[in-house]
Design a protein around this motif. Structure first.
Motif, short mmCIF file in Angstrom:
data_model
loop_
_atom_site.label_atom_id
_atom_site.label_comp_id
_atom_site.label_asym_id
_atom_site.label_seq_id
_atom_site.Cartn_x
_atom_site.Cartn_y
_atom_site.Cartn_z
N SER A 101 61.52 16.00 -20.22
CA SER A 101 60.31 16.65 -20.71
C SER A 101 60.54 18.15 -20.62
O SER A 101 60.63 18.70 -19.51
CB SER A 101 59.10 16.24 -19.88
OG SER A 101 57.93 16.91 -20.34
N ILE A 102 60.69 18.81 -21.76
CA ILE A 102 61.10 20.21 -21.85
C ILE A 102 62.47 20.36 -21.17
O ILE A 102 63.49 20.09 -21.79
CB ILE A 102 60.06 21.18 -21.22
CG1 ILE A 102 58.65 20.85 -21.72
CG2 ILE A 102 60.42 22.63 -21.57
CD1 ILE A 102 58.41 21.06 -23.18
N ASP A 103 62.50 20.77 -19.91
CA ASP A 103 63.79 20.91 -19.21
C ASP A 103 63.85 20.07 -17.94
O ASP A 103 64.78 20.21 -17.16
CB ASP A 103 64.04 22.38 -18.87
CG ASP A 103 63.05 22.92 -17.84
OD1 ASP A 103 61.86 22.55 -17.93
OD2 ASP A 103 63.43 23.72 -16.98
N ASP A 104 62.85 19.20 -17.73
CA ASP A 104 62.82 18.35 -16.53
C ASP A 104 63.47 17.01 -16.81
O ASP A 104 63.01 16.26 -17.69
CB ASP A 104 61.37 18.13 -16.07
CG ASP A 104 60.73 19.39 -15.53
OD1 ASP A 104 61.44 20.15 -14.83
OD2 ASP A 104 59.54 19.62 -15.81
N TYR A 105 64.50 16.69 -16.04
CA TYR A 105 65.23 15.43 -16.23
C TYR A 105 64.88 14.43 -15.13
O TYR A 105 64.80 14.78 -13.95
CB TYR A 105 66.74 15.69 -16.18
CG TYR A 105 67.32 16.19 -17.48
CD1 TYR A 105 67.76 15.30 -18.46
CD2 TYR A 105 67.44 17.55 -17.73
CE1 TYR A 105 68.30 15.76 -19.66
CE2 TYR A 105 67.97 18.02 -18.93
CZ TYR A 105 68.40 17.11 -19.88
OH TYR A 105 68.93 17.56 -21.06
N ASN A 106 64.67 13.18 -15.54
CA ASN A 106 64.57 12.04 -14.63
C ASN A 106 65.55 10.99 -15.15
O ASN A 106 65.27 10.31 -16.15
CB ASN A 106 63.16 11.47 -14.60
CG ASN A 106 62.18 12.36 -13.86
OD1 ASN A 106 62.04 12.26 -12.65
ND2 ASN A 106 61.50 13.22 -14.60
N LEU A 107 66.71 10.88 -14.51
CA LEU A 107 67.76 9.96 -14.94
C LEU A 107 67.87 8.81 -13.96
O LEU A 107 67.85 9.02 -12.74
CB LEU A 107 69.10 10.70 -15.05
CG LEU A 107 69.11 11.92 -16.00
CD1 LEU A 107 70.48 12.58 -16.00
CD2 LEU A 107 68.70 11.53 -17.41
N TYR A 108 67.99 7.60 -14.49
CA TYR A 108 67.96 6.39 -13.66
C TYR A 108 69.34 5.73 -13.62
O TYR A 108 69.92 5.43 -14.67
CB TYR A 108 66.91 5.43 -14.19
CG TYR A 108 65.53 6.05 -14.15
CD1 TYR A 108 64.84 6.16 -12.93
CD2 TYR A 108 64.93 6.57 -15.29
CE1 TYR A 108 63.60 6.78 -12.87
CE2 TYR A 108 63.68 7.18 -15.24
CZ TYR A 108 63.03 7.27 -14.02
OH TYR A 108 61.79 7.89 -13.95
N LEU A 109 69.86 5.55 -12.40
CA LEU A 109 71.23 5.07 -12.18
C LEU A 109 71.26 3.88 -11.22
O LEU A 109 70.30 3.64 -10.49
CB LEU A 109 72.11 6.19 -11.62
CG LEU A 109 72.37 7.44 -12.48
CD1 LEU A 109 72.87 7.10 -13.86
CD2 LEU A 109 71.20 8.39 -12.50
#
Length: 538
Positions: free
Chosen positions: A236-244
């Motif tokens: 969202s814009i520059d906020d990352y939530n990556l799921y591993l």
């Protein structure tokens, strides 16, 4: 359902230059809605200038943005920008012309929740608002054991304008384009011209910058996907939530993201980077807590509920200093059915909270609008507004001061000379405009107008006080001996059409560099200028 290209619609210059121009966190009477009538003549004026710039002919007319300091989080500030209308119109014309290609490019992102789409309150908005984003994060986190949470450090201020064409066309193609045939290079050019030809950073606030940010974000997402084809998550814009699936995968993804960001001259925000074991909350605890509170309709039970709401909000605000907890509590009051017998107590709670979180003053104003019959005395409000101005004015924190002055105007509050002298020392165009208005109406006293008056001349029409220079003259607040607006080729167009950027009758807005010096302007560029999307349906 996947969006079709037709869902992009047609982005027009009018929308980008009215409700998509000024930032959405400034006071309501400051906006660009009045520019509508002047746009056709403004376009006629800038077309030959744009052609000359694309042909790399001499161009000495550069400009700087008006800046406005707003709170970002506790002890940290952000500078919003209002570009000069001359160069902002150039950027808006280019982005409107190439909107379909931009929209098609941004649709490729496998992660974005903030893809730009045509808006209602703004010219463009995020495809998904903040309230919906937890649902997407929940869906995309299924099967994952770890969350990599991070963002880009100082995203908008650190965007390198040359990275705009790199993202859209590739670095090699962008550098090989000597004649501005690629629209990404033109966006680069117009963006740089709006900030005194600087390549570092883009203005924060206009919708054109939001679109540019999404272009860069999409390029990062695509590069990340190339290196990690199975990546799942959101941006969202520059906020990352990556799921591993494991810590090692999360660490690998972080290393890859560092490398991808570096390709575009950006840096990952290390202090805000976390690897979190799942499951984890999708929203902060304070929001779930306050949302569940009920405010009863009358009497002592309602007073008790209000006290409980603000006590818990104060405590949460200490634990979550970067969130607008108190503003959320004020909105809870706005949605309640307040009893008149509890008005004075409720007002005291709201004004007490506003000292700690002045960004809630817009909501406080809405509360006063909602209960006009209850409010019979300005004593408490005057004390609170003067306290806010006295504290924030010496720190040059224009957003807090301007909102306090706007509420003072709205509610008929008189500001004393002692406080007025502090306000007059704030070097901020938004503060100056509302301040000068209050002085004219007799609600603000000061004898120290030297700073603001020094900005009211022709020299500042293309500097970082162009808004005050223009508006002060048109409202009759300037003491210039000549009509410097009429003597300027561009701003005289706005004057002729009676354009105002400040006024109580205006509705609020609901948030370059050539790689070579040789060569002629290609035919495609000529067509762009002459066949630019129509401005007439304004």
């Amino acid at each position: 359902m996947a969006l079709t290209l037709a869902a992009s619609g047609k982005l027009i210059i009018h929308d980008l230059m009215t409700n998509g121009y000024f930032p959405d966190r400034i006071i309501p009477p400051v906006n660009a809605l009045g520019i509508t009538v002047a746009l056709p003549d403004m376009m006629k004026h800038i077309r030959p200038i744009m052609l000359g710039m694309l042909a790399k002919q001499a161009n000495k007319l550069r400009s700087r943005c008006v800046t406005h300091s707003v709170p970002k989080r506790k002890h940290l500030r952000r500078s919003l920008s209002i570009p000069n209308p001359l160069h902002q119109l150039m950027a808006a014309a280019q982005i409107a012309h190439d909107w379909k290609d931009i929209y098609k490019f941004c649709r490729q992102s496998p992660l974005s929740l903030s893809m730009p789409v045509l808006g209602t309150d703004r010219a463009v908005e995020s495809q998904n608002d903040l309230n919906k984003q937890p649902f997407f994060r929940a869906q995309r986190s299924v099967g994952a054991r770890f969350l990599l949470k991070t963002d880009i450090a100082r995203f908008y201020p650190s965007i390198y304008t040359h990275s705009i064409p790199w993202a859209l066309h590739g670095k090699a193609a962008a550098r090989a384009d000597k004649k501005y045939a690629l629209f990404g290079n033109r966006i680069d050019l117009w963006t740089r011209e709006s900030q005194d030809k600087q390549t570092g950073g883009i203005p924060i606030g206009p919708d054109t910058s939001f679109i540019i940010g999404e272009i860069i974000g999409t390029a990062l997402d695509l590069e990340l996907q190339k290196k990690l084809p199975n990546i799942k998550g959101t941006r969202s814009i520059d906020d990352y939530n990556l799921y591993l699936g494991s810590i090692s995968e999360a660490e690998t993804a972080l290393a890859v993201l560092h490398g991808v960001a570096k390709q575009y001259e950006l840096e990952i925000n290390d202090p805000k980077t976390e690897i979190i074991s799942l499951p984890d909350r999708f929203e902060p605890a304070w929001k779930s807590d306050l949302r569940g509170l009920v405010i009863r309709d009358s009497g002592q039970p309602q007073a008790t509920d209000l006290l409980s709401l603000f006590d818990r909000a104060y405590e949460h605000a200490k634990n979550f200093p970067t969130d607008n907890v108190l503003t959320y509590a004020a909105k809870q009051v706005l949605s309640a059915k307040l009893a008149e017998e509890n008005w004075i107590f409720c007002e005291s709670l709201l004004l007490r909270a506003a000292l700690g979180e002045p960004t809630m003053l817009s909501v406080v104003g809405d509360v006063y609008d909602h209960y006009p019959a209850f409010h019979k005395n300005n004593g408490a409000l005057t004390s609170a507004l003067e306290s806010i101005c006295s504290y924030h004015a010496p720190l040059q924190q224009g957003n807090e001061v301007s909102w306090a002055l706007w509420l003072a105007k709205k509610m008929g509050v008189f500001i004393s000379r002692t406080v007025g002298d502090k306000i007059a020392a704030v070097d901020d165009d938004i503060v100056a405009l509302i301040g000068l208005d209050l002085i004219e109406r007799g609600f603000l006293q000061t004898s120290k107008l030297t700073l603001w008056r020094s900005r009211m001349n022709a020299t500042h029409l293309y500097e970082d006080h162009w808004l005050l220079a223009y508006e002060a003259h048109e409202h009759g607040w300037a003491v210039a001996k000549t009509d410097y607006i009429a003597n300027d080729e561009f701003f005289s167009i706005l004057q002729k059409h009676g354009v105002r950027f400040y006024g109580g009758n205006l509705a609020p807005t609901a948030s370059y560099y050539g790689y070579s010096d040789d060569g002629d302007v290609p035919d495609e560029t000529e067509e762009f200028i002459e066949d630019e999307p129509e401005v007439t349906p304004i």
